[in-house]
Design a protein around this motif. Structure first.
Motif, PDB file in Angstrom:
ATOM      1  N   LYS A   1      46.000  37.854  63.453  1.00 44.95           N
ATOM      2  CA  LYS A   1      47.128  38.253  62.616  1.00 44.95           C
ATOM      3  C   LYS A   1      46.714  39.441  61.741  1.00 44.95           C
ATOM      4  CE  LYS A   1      50.455  35.970  62.847  1.00 44.95           C
ATOM      5  NZ  LYS A   1      51.606  36.053  63.794  1.00 44.95           N
ATOM      6  N   GLN A   2      47.143  39.476  60.512  1.00 40.22           N
ATOM      7  CA  GLN A   2      46.867  40.628  59.667  1.00 40.22           C
ATOM      8  C   GLN A   2      45.590  40.441  58.841  1.00 40.22           C
ATOM      9  OE1 GLN A   2      48.940  38.240  59.025  1.00 40.22           O
ATOM     10  NE2 GLN A   2      49.081  37.844  56.814  1.00 40.22           N
ATOM     11  N   THR A   3      45.137  41.524  58.223  1.00 38.80           N
ATOM     12  CA  THR A   3      44.100  41.472  57.185  1.00 38.80           C
ATOM     13  C   THR A   3      44.725  42.002  55.900  1.00 38.80           C
ATOM     14  OG1 THR A   3      43.267  43.714  57.549  1.00 38.80           O
ATOM     15  CG2 THR A   3      42.305  41.953  58.903  1.00 38.80           C
ATOM     16  N   ASP A   4      44.250  41.531  54.763  1.00 31.00           N
ATOM     17  CA  ASP A   4      44.680  42.118  53.501  1.00 31.00           C
ATOM     18  C   ASP A   4      43.516  42.098  52.524  1.00 31.00           C
ATOM     19  OD1 ASP A   4      45.112  39.545  51.694  1.00 31.00           O
ATOM     20  OD2 ASP A   4      46.139  39.129  53.588  1.00 31.00           O
ATOM     21  N   PHE A   5      43.486  43.123  51.676  1.00 35.32           N
ATOM     22  CA  PHE A   5      42.391  43.274  50.727  1.00 35.32           C
ATOM     23  C   PHE A   5      42.951  43.267  49.309  1.00 35.32           C
ATOM     24  CE2 PHE A   5      39.281  45.746  48.251  1.00 35.32           C
ATOM     25  CZ  PHE A   5      38.122  45.050  48.588  1.00 35.32           C
ATOM     26  N   VAL A   6      42.405  42.363  48.467  1.00 33.92           N
ATOM     27  CA  VAL A   6      42.837  42.239  47.076  1.00 33.92           C
ATOM     28  C   VAL A   6      41.835  43.012  46.219  1.00 33.92           C
ATOM     29  CG1 VAL A   6      43.455  40.658  45.216  1.00 33.92           C
ATOM     30  CG2 VAL A   6      43.755  39.954  47.613  1.00 33.92           C
ATOM     31  N   LYS A   7      42.252  44.190  45.756  1.00 33.81           N
ATOM     32  CA  LYS A   7      41.332  45.099  45.082  1.00 33.81           C
ATOM     33  C   LYS A   7      40.761  44.510  43.789  1.00 33.81           C
ATOM     34  CE  LYS A   7      41.023  50.112  44.933  1.00 33.81           C
ATOM     35  NZ  LYS A   7      40.454  50.250  46.260  1.00 33.81           N
ATOM     36  N   GLU A   8      41.613  43.811  43.025  1.00 31.92           N
ATOM     37  CA  GLU A   8      41.186  43.278  41.728  1.00 31.92           C
ATOM     38  C   GLU A   8      40.021  42.308  41.873  1.00 31.92           C
ATOM     39  OE1 GLU A   8      44.962  44.960  41.826  1.00 31.92           O
ATOM     40  OE2 GLU A   8      44.396  43.107  42.869  1.00 31.92           O
ATOM     41  N   SER A   9      40.061  41.485  42.886  1.00 31.66           N
ATOM     42  CA  SER A   9      39.002  40.478  43.084  1.00 31.66           C
ATOM     43  C   SER A   9      38.009  40.890  44.164  1.00 31.66           C
ATOM     44  CB  SER A   9      39.625  39.130  43.455  1.00 31.66           C
ATOM     45  OG  SER A   9      40.415  39.257  44.632  1.00 31.66           O
ATOM     46  N   GLN A  10      38.231  42.079  44.767  1.00 31.03           N
ATOM     47  CA  GLN A  10      37.365  42.559  45.859  1.00 31.03           C
ATOM     48  C   GLN A  10      37.266  41.511  46.977  1.00 31.03           C
ATOM     49  OE1 GLN A  10      35.041  45.834  45.819  1.00 31.03           O
ATOM     50  NE2 GLN A  10      37.127  46.092  45.074  1.00 31.03           N
TER      51      GLN A  10
ATOM     52  N   LEU B   1      36.347  36.889  52.444  1.00 28.57           N
ATOM     53  CA  LEU B   1      35.055  37.494  52.131  1.00 28.57           C
ATOM     54  C   LEU B   1      35.190  38.190  50.780  1.00 28.57           C
ATOM     55  CD1 LEU B   1      35.512  38.121  55.508  1.00 28.57           C
ATOM     56  CD2 LEU B   1      33.066  38.434  55.160  1.00 28.57           C
ATOM     57  N   THR B   2      34.362  37.786  49.826  1.00 27.10           N
ATOM     58  CA  THR B   2      34.399  38.358  48.486  1.00 27.10           C
ATOM     59  C   THR B   2      33.141  39.176  48.259  1.00 27.10           C
ATOM     60  OG1 THR B   2      35.618  36.401  47.749  1.00 27.10           O
ATOM     61  CG2 THR B   2      34.720  37.841  46.043  1.00 27.10           C
ATOM     62  N   PHE B   3      33.336  40.441  47.908  1.00 25.57           N
ATOM     63  CA  PHE B   3      32.220  41.365  47.701  1.00 25.57           C
ATOM     64  C   PHE B   3      31.777  41.244  46.251  1.00 25.57           C
ATOM     65  CE2 PHE B   3      34.622  42.632  51.321  1.00 25.57           C
ATOM     66  CZ  PHE B   3      33.687  43.085  52.228  1.00 25.57           C
ATOM     67  N   GLU B   4      30.608  40.622  46.056  1.00 26.75           N
ATOM     68  CA  GLU B   4      30.197  40.193  44.726  1.00 26.75           C
ATOM     69  C   GLU B   4      29.179  41.142  44.096  1.00 26.75           C
ATOM     70  OE1 GLU B   4      28.889  36.192  45.855  1.00 26.75           O
ATOM     71  OE2 GLU B   4      30.720  35.398  44.959  1.00 26.75           O
ATOM     72  N   HIS B   5      29.654  42.286  43.645  1.00 30.96           N
ATOM     73  CA  HIS B   5      28.757  43.204  42.949  1.00 30.96           C
ATOM     74  C   HIS B   5      29.598  44.139  42.100  1.00 30.96           C
ATOM     75  CE1 HIS B   5      25.563  46.158  42.195  1.00 30.96           C
ATOM     76  NE2 HIS B   5      24.722  45.219  42.560  1.00 30.96           N
ATOM     77  N   ASP B   6      29.275  44.227  40.821  1.00 31.28           N
ATOM     78  CA  ASP B   6      30.091  44.996  39.886  1.00 31.28           C
ATOM     79  C   ASP B   6      30.203  46.472  40.262  1.00 31.28           C
ATOM     80  OD1 ASP B   6      30.473  42.718  38.447  1.00 31.28           O
ATOM     81  OD2 ASP B   6      28.898  43.130  36.974  1.00 31.28           O
TER      82      ASP B   6
END
Length: 446
Positions: A10-19, A36-41
């Protein structure tokens, strides 16, 4: 039993605020969302950048293997992604070979099922290849000896390095701390429905996890401006776990040179022409890697290669080495034959499985006296056999229960001359590797 006629990307979506990147799939009546959450400031993923957008699109396809295998005879459909013939072939090959162990152990044939639809689409032009770029390597760290050898060699060579891991367990975090290098991690969360369906009878088994991690690294490397993604997959990852009817089935397929070559070509043609992907340890056997590891000791109290310390769903091990699994047996065997002193060996492993005769069958599998090697990331059969032979020739180790019981069978199977030659040949660098010129010289003979 779980049944389905259609598997949909199906689709992908990226939530910029929470990366946070969300990957959506549908299998029959069930919908799945993996995150998948990209965990680096300091790491900001710009999903609108074409190269990162492409990497996200291809990660979506690679990670889908975990859900596809619930019913791997479903027709594949893609809602948003269109592949050309070469791209479709890459993913078909990844699924067939990456799920080969899964298919073998479930006694099914999926080769006709992994058909990715394709069309003659026009490829969006990539950024121009440049001759010079800052050397900055994203190095995958797994908490075991292999990646630590790569890290120390790169540090010694003065290379700029950032470490990377997906779902880093405590051993990885401790190794990162000891390395003193910058680190980026990604938290990957599989849809919990997957585990429930597995428990209810959905098909389950090994997936090409290194491929999924590599596609994830592709996003991070580009966000950081890296010129290379470096793994630490050794020469023995090329050896099949079992050969059935002339077909090689390799537990370590996505760690193999074949996958490395295919992935490199795919990335440089369809994602970013300046980004290298290679294993720094491809020229080396496990025996040689332990020799390299023995030259430093500051990771001794924190590293582990025991998979029980890295469980995703089930209870993690409370000890760094269980000493009861094939991975522990193999790694301990390589350390035992390295010439490392007894006190250091004991401080690392806190035990000696070579003195426990109940593990004899596991060692028989390691040395190639059975149909297949263990379904684990272990070394070549000749490596294990040679180690057993070498230990049988040393007074201090020849009376270990497993050595005493197994050494004659190993000599009979391989021949003393072959094993003696291998004891030196296995320490030499091999020529089959993909290391680019700018990253050679980290080891004297590569």
């Amino acid at each position: 039993m779980f049944t389905s006629e259609l598997f949909e990307f199906k689709q992908t979506d990226f939530v910029k605020e929470s990366q946070q990147l969300n990957l959506h799939y549908k299998q029959g009546q069930y919908t799945f969302c993996e995150t998948l959450t990209f965990e680096h400031d300091s790491l900001q993923i710009d999903e609108t950048q074409p190269e990162i957008s492409n990497a996200i699109k291809y990660l979506h396809l690679a990670a889908g293997v975990s859900y596809f295998k619930l019913q791997p005879f479903s027709q594949i459909k893609m809602a948003q992604t269109t592949l050309n013939t070469a791209q479709a072939h890459f993913f078909k090959k990844l699924y067939i070979n990456g799920l080969a162990e899964f298919a073998y152990r479930n006694q099914i044939d999926i080769r006709e099922a992994c058909e990715f639809p394709s069309s003659d689409v026009t490829q969006t032009p990539l950024v121009k290849a440049t001759e010079s770029q800052e050397q900055h390597a994203l190095v995958l760290i797994g908490g075991g000896k292999d990646s630590l050898v790569s890290i120390e060699a790169l540090k010694k060579s003065g290379k700029k390095v950032t470490l990377f891991a997906v779902n880093p367990a405590e051993p990885i975090l401790n190794c990162v701390k000891q390395s003193g290098l910058p680190f980026v991690s990604v938290k990957r969360t599989l849809d919990p429905q997957l585990f429930k369906l597995n428990e209810a009878g959905g098909l389950n088994g090994h997936v090409p996890i290194t491929a999924i991690i590599s596609f994830t690294a592709l996003i991070v490397a580009q966000a950081l401006g890296c010129d290379a993604i470096i793994t630490s997959n050794e020469a023995s990852a090329n050896e099949a776990t079992v050969v059935k009817n002339g077909v090689e089935i390799n537990h370590q397929y996505s760690k193999s040179y074949e996958f490395e070559k295919d992935f490199t070509a795919f990335v440089q043609k369809f994602v970013h022409p300046n980004l290298a992907y290679f294993s720094l340890l491809r020229p080396f056997t496990e025996m040689r890697i332990v020799q390299e590891f023995a030259q430093f000791s500051h990771y001794d109290a924190v590293f582990t290669s025991c998979n029980k310390a890295f469980k995703i769903y089930h209870q993690k091990s409370q000890t760094r080495w269980c000493l009861a699994c094939p991975k522990c047996h193999f790694v301990h065997l390589m350390f035992a034959v390295s010439g490392m002193d007894e006190a250091r060996l004991k401080s690392i492993f806190n035990g000696n499985p070579l003195n426990q005769i109940e593990h004899l069958q596991a060692y028989r599998e390691l040395v190639g006296l059975t149909e297949n090697k263990p379904w684990e990331c272990v070394g070549e059969k000749l490596e294990s056999a040679t180690a057993i032979y070498m230990l049988s020739q040393q007074k201090i180790t020849q009376d270990y229960a497993v050595i005493k019981q197994l050494s004659q069978a190993v000599i009979q199977a391989y021949g003393a001359d072959v094993l003696q030659s291998a004891s030196t040949d296995l320490l030499k660098a091999r020529s089959l590797h993909y290391i680019p010129e700018q990253y050679r010289g980290c080891f004297a003979d590569v």
